[in-house]
Design a protein around this motif. Sequence first.
Motif, PDB file in Angstrom:
ATOM      1  N   ARG A  70      -2.158  -0.739   2.646  1.00  0.00           N
ATOM      2  CA  ARG A  70      -2.405   0.021   1.394  1.00  0.00           C
ATOM      3  C   ARG A  70      -3.698  -0.458   0.704  1.00  0.00           C
ATOM      4  O   ARG A  70      -3.954  -1.564   0.305  1.00  0.00           O
ATOM      5  N   LYS A 106      -3.507   5.735  -4.312  1.00  0.00           N
ATOM      6  CA  LYS A 106      -3.305   4.785  -3.005  1.00  0.00           C
ATOM      7  C   LYS A 106      -3.465   5.690  -1.982  1.00  0.00           C
ATOM      8  O   LYS A 106      -3.080   6.683  -1.771  1.00  0.00           O
ATOM      9  N   PRO A 166      -3.090   4.887   2.572  1.00  0.00           N
ATOM     10  CA  PRO A 166      -2.825   4.052   3.491  1.00  0.00           C
ATOM     11  C   PRO A 166      -3.732   3.945   4.621  1.00  0.00           C
ATOM     12  O   PRO A 166      -4.586   4.804   4.904  1.00  0.00           O
TER      13      PRO A 166
END
Length: 195
Positions: free
Chosen positions: A168, A161, A163
Motif C-alpha cells: 500500500r 490509499k 494498492p
Amino acid sequence: MGRLTRAASRWALAAAVLAVGASGCSTETQPEGTAGSAPATTATATPSGAATDFARPDPSQFTLAPEGSVNEDTGQTISPDPAVWDEESRAAAIAAAEAALEAFAHPELDYDTWWAGLDPHLTQEAAEAYVYVDPANIPVHELTGSGTIIEDASAYVATVKIPTDAGRYDVLVIRTSGSAPWLASRIVPVEEAEQ
C-alpha cells in the motif's frame, strides 16, 4: 532558508501571536534588555511543512488573498473560489493521487524521463524534495487497484490509499481553491498490519 523551515517558522509565529492574543494584553512594561517570561513554544514540522504541536488558527478569522496572488510555498496562483467536498471533488482527488503514483512507479526509466512524467503531478514543495530521488531505487512498478480516500478533514487536503505490487502507498494531495488542480504533496509506502 528552505521552504520547510520557512513554513514551520510561519506556523510558529502564528501560534505565538495567537497565544499572546489569547492570554490577554498587559500594560506593564519591562526594563530595556530584560527577557520576557513568555513560555517557549516548539513547533515540529511534518514533511509537508505543517506544524503539529499546537492547534491551527481558525481560517474564518482571515481574509482571502487577492485573486492572482501566488502561494509562496506551492508556487500556485491563489484563486478566491472556495473548495467544497462533493463527488466530483472526491473523484478528482483520487484521480490525481493515482496519476501521481503511476508517474512515480517507474524504476525502469532513466531519470530525465521519469522526472518529466512525475513533476507535473507534484506541488512545488514536493518537487523540491522528490527531485533528488533515484528512480532505480523505487520498489513499486504498478498500481494493483483503485485509490480510496482515507482522510478528508478539509476540502483542500486528502489522503488516498492505493494498492500496488509493492504494498500500500498513501498519497497526500492538496489544492489551493475549488478550481485548482489536486497535486501530490507526499507519496509514501505504508506497512499494513497483518490481519
